[in-house]
Enzyme design. Sequence first.
Site, PDB file in Angstrom:
ATOM      1  CG  ASP A  51      34.562 -22.058  11.461  1.00  0.00           C
ATOM      2  OD1 ASP A  51      35.216 -22.882  10.867  1.00  0.00           O
ATOM      3  OD2 ASP A  51      34.579 -20.848  11.513  1.00  0.00           O
ATOM      4  N   GLY A  53      37.262 -13.209  10.833  1.00  0.00           N
ATOM      5  CA  GLY A  53      36.296 -13.777  11.815  1.00  0.00           C
ATOM      6  C   GLY A  53      34.981 -13.989  11.155  1.00  0.00           C
ATOM      7  N   GLY A  97      40.555 -14.508   7.040  1.00  0.00           N
ATOM      8  CA  GLY A  97      41.348 -14.274   8.483  1.00  0.00           C
ATOM      9  C   GLY A  97      40.452 -13.062   9.007  1.00  0.00           C
ATOM     10  CE  LYS A 138      31.716 -19.160  12.011  1.00  0.00           C
ATOM     11  NZ  LYS A 138      32.097 -18.155  12.919  1.00  0.00           N
TER      12      LYS A 138
END
Length: 290
Positions: A153, A115, A113, A29
């Site tokens: 998330d 984002g 890692g 995402k």
Amino acid sequence: MEMGPINPACSITIKNLDKHTMVVFPNAKINIGLHITQKRSDGYHNVESCFYPIDWTDALEIAPSERLTCTISGMEVPGNVMDNLCIRAYHLLRADYNLPPIDLHLLKAIPIGAGLGGGSADATFTLKALNKLEQLNLSEEALIQYARQLGSDCAFFVKNKPVFSFHKGDEFEPMDLSLKGRWIAVINPGIHISTAEAYAGIRPRRPACDLRDILKTPIQEWKDQVINDFEAPLARKHPTIAQIKAQLYEAGALYASMTGSGSTVYGFFENETNFYSSFVNYNSWYGIMK
């Protein structure tokens, strides 16, 4: 470097090889805008962002086994393989259901890692795959409650549709936002940014305008309005981030931004653009939005 067209398998496809083995394709995402609005009393931060799925995928195979096993290929994943989020997802369901042991293999392609939410996607797709494979008949809301226990998330990947994310990034409101037909380039320079480093340059504040309203405007108007609060301080410390963003705009991007707490940068384009030679030293992916 990872570069090429989108995975031909839909990012939410669940494919049965036979009735006992399943392959899923956990997708990444991006954050379109990200505001750090408040420091919480529990040490976390309240945030606001739009989460949008893209088709950069890992591949996850689950097969029956006499004992619980897990292997990972592709990109290196640090730590004990039996402590990763996919195995934690298995144990979470096993605590409530009599799941048999499985052999889990993860082909890792989404940078770690970065984002992009790859680890969270892997965990949630493990839940979704086990739900189908073992015929648990869990509803989406039940899967969301399990996913929340794995990471803030993770629950996003249950429905895997654009949302406005708020509170700790674990509460979601559906968004009527479609970027279908736009091309996207996603560039990861491999700069590791810890959570502590990302938040070190942040002063929480309420944004001047509601992100949901801004994202209703034409994409060409987002450049100076849709902001990732992490980006400016991190780009000053890591100039490569700003350089990649500038190159994307030079290549014709309608909008470009860093995603999450870095260091990946993406850009949206009207058409497929031949700029790949600019990023040959980076882990890159491009595709068309669905």
